[in-house]
Design an enzyme around this catalytic site. Structure first.
Site, mmCIF file in Angstrom:
data_model
loop_
_atom_site.group_PDB
_atom_site.id
_atom_site.type_symbol
_atom_site.label_atom_id
_atom_site.label_comp_id
_atom_site.label_asym_id
_atom_site.label_seq_id
_atom_site.Cartn_x
_atom_site.Cartn_y
_atom_site.Cartn_z
ATOM 1 N N ASP A 15 18.716 -29.726 51.345
ATOM 2 C CA ASP A 15 20.158 -29.978 51.392
ATOM 3 C C ASP A 15 20.468 -31.455 51.167
ATOM 4 O OD1 ASP A 15 22.809 -29.178 51.757
ATOM 5 O OD2 ASP A 15 22.303 -27.932 53.487
ATOM 6 N N ASP B 264 29.921 -24.314 49.491
ATOM 7 C CA ASP B 264 29.411 -23.066 50.069
ATOM 8 C C ASP B 264 30.295 -21.852 49.788
ATOM 9 O OD1 ASP B 264 27.552 -24.762 51.095
ATOM 10 O OD2 ASP B 264 27.893 -24.262 53.196
HETATM 11 C C1 GLA Z 1 25.018 -26.630 53.801
HETATM 12 C C2 GLA Z 1 24.462 -25.712 52.728
HETATM 13 C C3 GLA Z 1 24.423 -24.288 53.251
HETATM 14 C C4 GLA Z 1 23.574 -24.217 54.501
HETATM 15 C C5 GLA Z 1 24.084 -25.203 55.542
HETATM 16 C C6 GLA Z 1 23.141 -25.315 56.727
HETATM 17 O O1 GLA Z 1 26.349 -26.353 54.062
HETATM 18 O O2 GLA Z 1 25.235 -25.787 51.566
HETATM 19 O O3 GLA Z 1 23.931 -23.405 52.273
HETATM 20 O O4 GLA Z 1 22.235 -24.516 54.172
HETATM 21 O O5 GLA Z 1 24.255 -26.504 54.998
HETATM 22 O O6 GLA Z 1 23.571 -26.251 57.678
#
Ligand code: GLA
Length: 418
Positions: free
Chosen positions: A174, A229
């Site tokens: 990430d 997301d």
């Molecule tokens: C980010 C990523 C998600 C997930 C969260 C976990 O938002 O884009 O897909 O992995 O972190 O905290």
């Protein structure tokens, strides 16, 4: 990182304008490149095996379970993947997302939550592998993950060595808490430490499309997120598909645009919407990472995730990302993905509130004039040999598409072709 919340109160007509403008803006010049610009593959890269000749498939904990992860869930999910036919259908990576990690020991080695993973990650990886699956974990380029757990900053080497020792096959990395870091350089460094372990490990980049990964991530990782997301709602699916469509040129064997993990089966969408979501991801050659509770799937959910004909479109060895070939403005979209055997997958998607009759001419999807065999990939039925000679209404292929739904077909040129 969810973008969907702001869409919920927006009237449909305004949404249509927003979506169109978003797509136009996102598809503006300079956003898509055919070749990685910033980091040409090193000689080591050329020698490395292709880790994802087709888009990775599997399961990731985040969409359904968030931080509520433990080894019981992972073992039961592994069992479910083997028993429900998911593994056989191609879902092979079982990935624990954020929150498995709690600290580092004095030597800098990362520590898995001892309360939630009392048996440790090595034993868990062994169990997952014993089912014929592959095992994945999550980290972050910065000092802390998005959920505030220890990130990889300053520990790339020790982490890669630890992960290889545990036997992981996949790592999602990430981009939280990375401030002004140079994404291509940081992820290339992460790739290099993984390579140095000698273990083939898929690298899933998750910087949400912030640094135009479609221009440089091929050769760094095997998949890269293109958007913020996903949410378990239709507007999120439509928005993400529109944005991901813009980068189709960048995808291909070994490196894939990632429009985020699936929400199929999580309860926020209708059966038709989930079918459309899955069809769109397949036509876009997206990684298919299930994000629902695999231990408790309804028959409807299984019929989507286990639709082998739609999965075959996603996993087609030609590895072309399909794209929108007709956007009718009033909610009708036609997506087309060329396939290795010369056939075309076509998804008619309906964003409108009512049923829409949609049609396509062979010339619009690269099918030569004359007869072609059509198969419905959701009805699992051949729907005849159709012709399009460009003369009369009857000679074009037309289907009725439910609101927020899809009709997905595969078309083989030539009447006799199988
Ligand atoms: C980010 C990523 C998600 C997930 C969260 C976990 O938002 O884009 O897909 O992995 O972190 O905290």
């Amino acid at each position: 990182m969810t973008t969907s919340a702001s869409f919920k109160k927006t009237p449909a007509w305004m949404m249509a304008i927003v979506l169109t403008l978003t797509a136009l803006v996102a598809c503006g010049p300079g956003k898509t490149a055919k070749e990685p610009a910033a980091s040409a593959p090193s000689p080591a890269a050329a020698a490395a095996p292709v880790l994802a000749p087709v888009p990775p498939m599997g399961f990731n904990t985040w969409n359904k379970f968030g931080c509520d992860v433990d080894e019981k869930l992972i073992r039961e999910t592994a069992d479910a993947m083997a028993e429900t036919g998911l593994l056989e259908a191609g879902y092979k990576y079982l990935v624990i997302d954020d929150c498995w990690q709690v600290d580092r020991d004095p030597s800098g080695r990362i520590i898995a939550d001892p309360r939630r993973f009392p048996g440790g990650m090595k034993a868990l990886a062994d169990y997952v592998h014993s089912k014929g699956l592959k095992f994945g974990l999550y980290s972050d380029i910065g000092p802390k993950t998005c959920a505030g757990r220890p990130g990889a900053a300053g520990h790339f080497d020790v982490d890669a060595a630890t992960y290889a020792e545990w036997g992981i096959d996949y790592i999602k990395v990430d981009w939280c808490n990375c401030d002004d870091l140079d994404a291509p350089a940081e992820y290339a460094r992460f790739r290099d430490v993984l390579r140095a372990t000698g273990r083939p490990i898929v690298l899933s980049l998750c910087e949400w499309g912030r640094n135009d990964p479609w221009t440089w991530a091929k050769g760094v990782g095997q998949l890269w997120r293109t958007t913020s997301d996903i949410g378990d709602d239709w507007q999120s699916v439509v928005w993400i598909a529109g944005a991901n469509n813009c980068h189709a040129d960048a995808a291909g064997p070994g490196g894939w645009n990632d429009p985020d993990m699936l929400e199929v089966g999580n309860g926020g969408m209708t059966f038709d919407e989930y079918k459309a979501h899955f069809s769109l991801w397949a036509v876009m050659a997206a990684p298919l990472m299930a994000g629902n509770d695999l231990r408790a799937m309804t028959e409807e959910t299984k019929s989507i995730l286990l639709n082998k004909e739609v999965i075959a479109v996603d996993q087609d060895p030609l590895g072309v990302q399909g794209r929108i070939v007709i956007d009718r403005g009033y909610g009708g979209q036609v997506w087309m993905k060329p396939l290795a055997d010369g056939s075309k997958a076509v998804a008619f998607v309906n964003l409108a509130k009512g049923e829409l009759a949609q049609y396509v001419r062979w010339s619009q999807i690269g099918i030569p004039p004359g007869p072609a065999r059509v198969r419905d990939l959701w009805a699992h039925a051949d729907i005849g040999v159709h012709t399009d000679q460009g003369k009369t209404f009857d000679e074009r292929f037309e289907v009725k598409v439910p609101s927020h739904g899809v009709v997905m077909v595969r078309i083989w040129p030539g009447a006799a072709a199988k």
